[in-house]
Design a protein around this motif. Sequence first.
Motif, PDB file in Angstrom:
ATOM      1  N   ALA A   1       1.703 -10.087  -6.248  1.00  0.00           N
ATOM      2  CA  ALA A   1       1.032  -8.774  -6.363  1.00  0.00           C
ATOM      3  C   ALA A   1      -0.430  -9.009  -6.425  1.00  0.00           C
ATOM      4  O   ALA A   1      -0.918  -9.931  -6.230  1.00  0.00           O
ATOM      5  CB  ALA A   1       1.228  -7.857  -7.879  1.00  0.00           C
ATOM      6  N   GLY A   2      -1.205  -7.801  -6.171  1.00  0.00           N
ATOM      7  CA  GLY A   2      -2.613  -7.953  -6.320  1.00  0.00           C
ATOM      8  C   GLY A   2      -3.018  -8.370  -7.704  1.00  0.00           C
ATOM      9  O   GLY A   2      -3.825  -9.275  -7.658  1.00  0.00           O
ATOM     10  N   GLN A   3      -2.699  -7.631  -8.599  1.00  0.00           N
ATOM     11  CA  GLN A   3      -3.165  -7.965  -9.901  1.00  0.00           C
ATOM     12  C   GLN A   3      -1.944  -7.967 -11.005  1.00  0.00           C
ATOM     13  O   GLN A   3      -0.965  -7.033 -10.854  1.00  0.00           O
ATOM     14  CB  GLN A   3      -4.224  -6.985 -10.475  1.00  0.00           C
ATOM     15  CG  GLN A   3      -5.505  -7.252  -9.768  1.00  0.00           C
ATOM     16  CD  GLN A   3      -6.556  -6.326 -10.272  1.00  0.00           C
ATOM     17  OE1 GLN A   3      -6.424  -5.579 -11.335  1.00  0.00           O
ATOM     18  NE2 GLN A   3      -7.625  -6.408  -9.531  1.00  0.00           N
ATOM     19  N   PHE A   4      -2.111  -8.453 -11.941  1.00  0.00           N
ATOM     20  CA  PHE A   4      -1.095  -8.256 -13.225  1.00  0.00           C
ATOM     21  C   PHE A   4      -1.910  -8.123 -14.364  1.00  0.00           C
ATOM     22  O   PHE A   4      -2.988  -8.741 -14.876  1.00  0.00           O
ATOM     23  CB  PHE A   4      -0.682 -10.140 -13.508  1.00  0.00           C
ATOM     24  CG  PHE A   4       0.145 -10.354 -12.125  1.00  0.00           C
ATOM     25  CD1 PHE A   4       1.727 -10.117 -12.060  1.00  0.00           C
ATOM     26  CD2 PHE A   4      -0.526 -10.995 -11.180  1.00  0.00           C
ATOM     27  CE1 PHE A   4       2.311 -10.525 -10.972  1.00  0.00           C
ATOM     28  CE2 PHE A   4       0.087 -11.226 -10.081  1.00  0.00           C
ATOM     29  CZ  PHE A   4       1.665 -11.230  -9.960  1.00  0.00           C
TER      30      PHE A   4
ATOM     31  N   ALA B   1      -4.634  -6.726  -0.574  1.00  0.00           N
ATOM     32  CA  ALA B   1      -3.572  -5.447  -0.287  1.00  0.00           C
ATOM     33  C   ALA B   1      -3.622  -5.507   1.327  1.00  0.00           C
ATOM     34  O   ALA B   1      -2.783  -4.614   2.041  1.00  0.00           O
ATOM     35  CB  ALA B   1      -4.457  -4.109  -0.577  1.00  0.00           C
ATOM     36  N   THR B   2      -4.296  -6.230   2.069  1.00  0.00           N
ATOM     37  CA  THR B   2      -4.329  -6.299   3.493  1.00  0.00           C
ATOM     38  C   THR B   2      -3.289  -7.274   4.045  1.00  0.00           C
ATOM     39  O   THR B   2      -3.095  -7.330   5.247  1.00  0.00           O
ATOM     40  CB  THR B   2      -5.724  -6.857   4.279  1.00  0.00           C
ATOM     41  OG1 THR B   2      -6.032  -8.085   3.592  1.00  0.00           O
ATOM     42  CG2 THR B   2      -6.716  -5.852   3.928  1.00  0.00           C
ATOM     43  N   MET B   3      -2.477  -7.829   3.201  1.00  0.00           N
ATOM     44  CA  MET B   3      -1.691  -8.913   3.550  1.00  0.00           C
ATOM     45  C   MET B   3      -0.312  -8.243   3.589  1.00  0.00           C
ATOM     46  O   MET B   3       0.300  -7.403   2.649  1.00  0.00           O
ATOM     47  CB  MET B   3      -1.696 -10.061   2.551  1.00  0.00           C
ATOM     48  CG  MET B   3      -0.867 -11.150   3.142  1.00  0.00           C
ATOM     49  SD  MET B   3      -1.266 -12.906   2.089  1.00  0.00           S
ATOM     50  CE  MET B   3      -2.824 -13.478   2.815  1.00  0.00           C
ATOM     51  N   THR B   4       0.625  -8.438   4.575  1.00  0.00           N
ATOM     52  CA  THR B   4       1.942  -7.898   4.414  1.00  0.00           C
ATOM     53  C   THR B   4       2.810  -8.821   3.635  1.00  0.00           C
ATOM     54  O   THR B   4       2.363  -9.926   3.314  1.00  0.00           O
ATOM     55  CB  THR B   4       2.517  -7.949   6.017  1.00  0.00           C
ATOM     56  OG1 THR B   4       2.725  -9.260   6.515  1.00  0.00           O
ATOM     57  CG2 THR B   4       1.687  -7.045   6.664  1.00  0.00           C
ATOM     58  N   VAL B   5       3.953  -8.412   3.284  1.00  0.00           N
ATOM     59  CA  VAL B   5       5.070  -9.359   2.503  1.00  0.00           C
ATOM     60  C   VAL B   5       5.114 -10.541   3.271  1.00  0.00           C
ATOM     61  O   VAL B   5       5.217 -11.658   2.800  1.00  0.00           O
ATOM     62  CB  VAL B   5       6.382  -8.482   2.131  1.00  0.00           C
ATOM     63  CG1 VAL B   5       7.248  -9.356   1.600  1.00  0.00           C
ATOM     64  CG2 VAL B   5       5.946  -7.549   1.352  1.00  0.00           C
TER      65      VAL B   5
ATOM     66  N   THR C   1       5.794  -3.891  -3.714  1.00  0.00           N
ATOM     67  CA  THR C   1       5.345  -3.058  -2.567  1.00  0.00           C
ATOM     68  C   THR C   1       5.383  -1.651  -2.923  1.00  0.00           C
ATOM     69  O   THR C   1       5.995  -1.245  -3.822  1.00  0.00           O
ATOM     70  CB  THR C   1       6.372  -3.573  -1.430  1.00  0.00           C
ATOM     71  OG1 THR C   1       7.746  -3.526  -2.146  1.00  0.00           O
ATOM     72  CG2 THR C   1       6.185  -5.211  -0.994  1.00  0.00           C
ATOM     73  N   VAL C   2       5.061  -0.812  -1.667  1.00  0.00           N
ATOM     74  CA  VAL C   2       5.008   0.457  -1.839  1.00  0.00           C
ATOM     75  C   VAL C   2       6.450   1.089  -1.325  1.00  0.00           C
ATOM     76  O   VAL C   2       7.361   1.653  -2.025  1.00  0.00           O
ATOM     77  CB  VAL C   2       3.924   1.212  -1.325  1.00  0.00           C
ATOM     78  CG1 VAL C   2       4.118   2.815  -1.361  1.00  0.00           C
ATOM     79  CG2 VAL C   2       2.630   0.994  -2.016  1.00  0.00           C
TER      80      VAL C   2
ATOM     81  N   ASP D   1       5.734  -4.376   5.029  1.00  0.00           N
ATOM     82  CA  ASP D   1       4.793  -3.558   4.097  1.00  0.00           C
ATOM     83  C   ASP D   1       3.835  -4.206   3.592  1.00  0.00           C
ATOM     84  O   ASP D   1       3.984  -5.569   3.478  1.00  0.00           O
ATOM     85  CB  ASP D   1       5.744  -3.036   2.777  1.00  0.00           C
ATOM     86  CG  ASP D   1       5.197  -1.724   2.242  1.00  0.00           C
ATOM     87  OD1 ASP D   1       4.062  -1.524   2.516  1.00  0.00           O
ATOM     88  OD2 ASP D   1       5.612  -1.605   0.951  1.00  0.00           O
ATOM     89  N   PHE D   2       2.820  -3.680   3.074  1.00  0.00           N
ATOM     90  CA  PHE D   2       1.791  -4.506   2.235  1.00  0.00           C
ATOM     91  C   PHE D   2       1.943  -4.775   0.859  1.00  0.00           C
ATOM     92  O   PHE D   2       2.696  -4.162   0.151  1.00  0.00           O
ATOM     93  CB  PHE D   2       0.405  -3.678   2.592  1.00  0.00           C
ATOM     94  CG  PHE D   2       0.088  -3.819   3.953  1.00  0.00           C
ATOM     95  CD1 PHE D   2      -0.704  -4.475   4.555  1.00  0.00           C
ATOM     96  CD2 PHE D   2       0.214  -2.492   4.888  1.00  0.00           C
ATOM     97  CE1 PHE D   2      -0.888  -4.631   5.875  1.00  0.00           C
ATOM     98  CE2 PHE D   2       0.092  -2.376   6.312  1.00  0.00           C
ATOM     99  CZ  PHE D   2      -0.752  -3.663   6.638  1.00  0.00           C
TER     100      PHE D   2
END
Length: 146
Positions: free
Chosen positions: A71-74, A94-98, A7-8, A14-15
């Motif tokens: 995560a988005g990518q690894f 990235a449009t998905m919240t935690v 997350t940021v 958070d996304f």
Amino acid sequence: MRIAVATVKGGLDDFVNQHFGRTPTFTIVDVENGEIKNVKIVLNPSASSPRGAGVQAAQFCINEGVEVVIAGQFGPNSAGVLQAAGIRMISAPATMTVREAVETFLRGELTQAVFSSEGGRSYGGGMGRGMGRGMGGRRGEGRGEW
């Protein structure tokens, strides 16, 4: 089950951050009987590391007792460390919240991981690493030869 989400800022609202190794924070979620029981936001100690951020982030998740990472990518290095530790990697948009990512994973709707090539650069493989191609150009710098 303990899940770490890149997350940021952190938190359930958070996304999902798309970059595992350099994510600023991890939102660590404890799940019991299919329900979120505890949420902890932790800074990623390797976010600004000049090298090896993915490996360090993976080791951090191992130390936190995480079983799943979202995560988005690894990157290839972090993926190798996580895989060796038996930690499951899951990719989320990235449009998905935690909260959405965790709940979607728990329903079995998020199952795959996306692996990046670290910004298009390829590490290892190819020639080198002891393959002895000798591409020095016969100039002998440092030996007084020409």
